[in-house]
Write an enzyme that holds these catalytic residues in place. Structure first.
Site: not given
Length: 348
Positions: A179, A227, A332
């Site tokens: 990601d 993350h 985010c």
């Protein structure tokens, strides 16, 4: 002139993409969702709830994203929003089929480095086509002169996931998968979190895509889950906010050891809606730096705000009420694509 030009996380902000909560949902439980998101929470993937988030959550979040967009616009920042699409639609390959997730977090699927924007090979099957929400924006960036790359689409077969493995080892190394939110930009240095949302091959592919101008630093044993932007938050050159529950002398990335660290204080638990939260209380340190002396921070995190102000960072206090429910704070839910400044190497 390329509309994409960004070298770090702190130079004065000029253009940003703000996500949307419209149509957000929890995708159907499959091996990818279970391994990456829920293996510590449920005994089997059949127990994982799926379906749309409550209307109240989506309505309130969309209103708060609108406020964020307005406040950034007042500061002279160009704000882009993704198009709306049906996240309940079927997503399928010859190996699997599922439905969608959300377009709330552009940070997760798109990585802007220099004048390049990269569609990352995301870990969840439900996010396989998430970049379609930003296609019109990407086309405009490409027309302006930006370099537009899409990482090789991963197969994401069952063998890619090991739900019974320890946290941090549930994503195998069969193909490049990561990601974009596993990456932080520090000029010529890029921090790459090796975790359940980014494997070793992902770091290798990213290094090959960006070339010798950049150094991708794979960081292991830093944070096992997904993350990096609630673990390490660069504030300005030489100053970095760290999560004391995750970062210590042993696992601090080598290229940051000369930086001054600001230890994040205990955060307010803002609660969540539903059976289980999508992220921890540390989402409170998921802030957006507008310029070296200004950051967008959750207004409820008064202790953190005081610490930032003590270090010369003023705060624009806003709120994303359901950040623990949806799994994303101000960093985010945005993607900065243009900041003033030039590419530099930051060593102190």
């Amino acid at each position: 002139m390329s509309l994409v030009s960004v070298h770090n996380e702190w130079d004065p902000l000029e253009e940003i993409i703000v996500g949307t909560a419209v149509g957000a949902r929890v995708p159907r439980a499959d091996r990818s969702v279970f391994a990456v998101e829920y293996a510590d929470e449920y005994d089997s993937q059949d127990q994982v709830p799926a379906g749309p988030y409550p209307d109240r959550v989506l309505k309130e979040t969309e209103e708060e994203l609108h406020v964020l967009s307005e406040e950034l616009t007042k500061l002279g920042v160009t704000v882009r929003r993704p198009g709306q699409r049906d996240n309940s639609a079927l997503v399928a390959t010859p190996d699997w089929q599922t439905d969608g997730f959300h377009d709330y977090c552009p940070r997760d699927g798109l990585l802007a480095v220099g004048q390049t924007v990269i569609e990352s090979p995301m870990a969840l099957r439900a996010r396989f086509l998430e970049s379609l929400a930003y296609k019109d924006i990407l086309l405009e960036y490409f027309a302006s002169g930006a370099r537009w790359l899409s990482a090789p689409k991963p197969r994401l077969a069952d063998e890619m996931y090991e739900p019974t493995a320890p946290a941090g080892q549930r994503l195998t190394d069969l193909e490049p998968v990561f990601d974009a939110a596993n990456v932080l930009r520090f000029g010529t240095d890029l921090l790459y979190l090796v975790s359940d949302s980014g494997n070793e091959l992902g770091a290798k592919w990213l290094q090959s895509a960006l070339g010798s101008t950049y150094k991708v630093h794979p960081c292991r044993g830093l944070y096992a889950s997904t993350h990096v932007d609630s673990t390490i938050v660069p504030l300005r050159p030489g100053l970095v906010l760290v999560n004391p529950a995750r970062v210590n002398d042993d696992n601090m990335p080598d290229f940051l050891r000369s930086w001054q660290t600001v230890v994040c204080p205990e955060l307010v638990d803002i609660g969540f809606t539903g059976d289980k939260p999508h992220c921890s209380v540390w989402i409170g340190m998921n802030l957006l730096v507008v310029r070296p002396d200004l950051a967008v921070v959750d207004r409820r995190q008064t202790g953190l705000i005081k610490v930032l102000e003590k270090h010369g960072v003023d705060v624009l206090p806003l709120q994303l009420t359901h950040s623990r429910t949806l799994g994303g704070g101000f960093h985010c839910a945005t993607l900065d694509v243009r900041r003033t400044g030039s590419l530099e190497t930051y060593r102190f």
